[in-house]
Design an enzyme around this catalytic site. Structure first.
Site, PDB file in Angstrom:
ATOM      1  N   ASP A   1      35.381  47.989  44.774  1.00 53.92           N
ATOM      2  CA  ASP A   1      35.934  49.070  45.447  1.00 53.92           C
ATOM      3  C   ASP A   1      34.770  50.062  45.994  1.00 53.92           C
ATOM      4  O   ASP A   1      33.836  50.137  45.108  1.00 53.92           O
ATOM      5  CB  ASP A   1      36.947  49.767  44.554  1.00 53.92           C
ATOM      6  N   VAL A   2      34.886  50.631  47.302  1.00 52.53           N
ATOM      7  CA  VAL A   2      33.766  51.175  47.637  1.00 52.53           C
ATOM      8  C   VAL A   2      34.140  52.533  48.251  1.00 52.53           C
ATOM      9  O   VAL A   2      35.293  52.822  48.908  1.00 52.53           O
ATOM     10  CB  VAL A   2      33.090  50.447  48.688  1.00 52.53           C
TER      11      VAL A   2
END
Length: 288
Positions: free
Chosen positions: A130-131
């Site tokens: 997840d970014v």
């Protein structure tokens, strides 16, 4: 040449499929087994099933629910959420998972990635990243603590690949549920850093976003969650549109290869004469 894949993501919170918006708002949709059954019948290539409440609540995966849902699924199924030990991976594989998705455990104990890969093969290990985008650049996001980690996604992806990951599931938190399209810069930076397949997710509004990401990056698969949930023909329509420019599978009898689409990716009406021909079988008058 390998075919591009269209993947549906099923987000499960407290055993209910939900629509996720920015990792903050969650709208209930229905039962996992029904969702998987319909997505399979509509011709999706793969399904990623993510239980977002298991790890947060320090629970194990709901094996009974996954087993029930997997019985309705006839495409490759990746399951993630609540995985911390090898015995849980064994149980998930027995319950019907083809692959496991490792997220929180991967950046806390990266050796676990190698352990799973040695037991089941690299192809069974999907590592989820997840970014978020900050003023200083992209950062890996900890969805439990709801904050960024001082970790560059491209560098982290390379470490995961070196540790035995077979695929990277790359999810943009900022784009989640936004319908703004995929983050091409983020995707390009990660695909350039690894040689394993990358699945992108977050921001897709319709199939035109999938065509755009396939045309402009080296991504192997485009994933979406929300817009696959609300329209029965969204998978078929999307694949028919993408197939005009990309090499993908189209496995259902229904297709829209001869249809045109408007700017919002809605099917345009066929000419009345064509519709009339479709409705009736014409029998020519016999001449004696």
């Amino acid at each position: 040449m390998l075919k591009k894949r269209i993947i549906a993501v099923v987000i499960v919170k407290d055993d209910i499929v939900v629509q996720s918006i920015g990792f903050r708002r969650y709208l209930p949709i229905g039962k996992p087994e029904i969702t998987l059954e319909f997505l399979t019948s509509w011709g999706i290539d793969e399904i990623v099933y993510l239980d977002i409440s298991a790890t947060k609540n320090q629970k194990q995966p709901n094996y009974d629910l996954i087993r029930k849902a997997a019985k309705k699924c006839y495409v490759p199924l990746t399951v993630g959420g609540g995985i911390r030990r090898m015995d849980q991976v064994h149980e998930l594989m027995s319950a019907g998972a083809d692959k496991v998705s490792l997220n929180h455990i991967a950046y806390n104990e990266i050796s676990f990635v190698k352990e799973v890969a040695l037991a089941y093969g690299n192809q069974c290990v999907v590592t989820s990243i997840d970014v978020i985008k900050t003023a200083s650049g992209y950062q890996v996001y900890d969805y439990i603590k709801k904050q960024g980690i001082e970790l560059n996604p491209a560098d982290y992806a390379k470490r995961l690949a070196d540790s035995g990951a077979g695929e990277i599931f790359l999810n943009s938190v900022d784009r989640d549920g936004s319908y703004l399209g995929y983050d091409l810069d983020l995707i390009q930076s990660v695909t350039n850093s690894v040689s394993i397949p990358v699945i992108c997710c977050g921001g897709a509004k319709n199939a035109s976003d999938m065509v755009h990401v396939f045309s402009n990056t080296k991504v192997s698969a485009a994933a979406a969650s929300n817009f696959f949930q609300f329209t029965e023909h969204s998978v078929n329509v999307s694949k028919s549109f993408v197939r005009k420019t990309e090499n993908i599978r189209l496995e259902t009898h229904a297709n829209y290869n001869e249809n045109e689409f408007d700017s919002e990716m809605r099917l345009t009406k066929k000419d009345d004469k064509i519709l009339e021909e479709m409705l009736f079988l014409r029998i020519e008058k016999e001449t004696i």
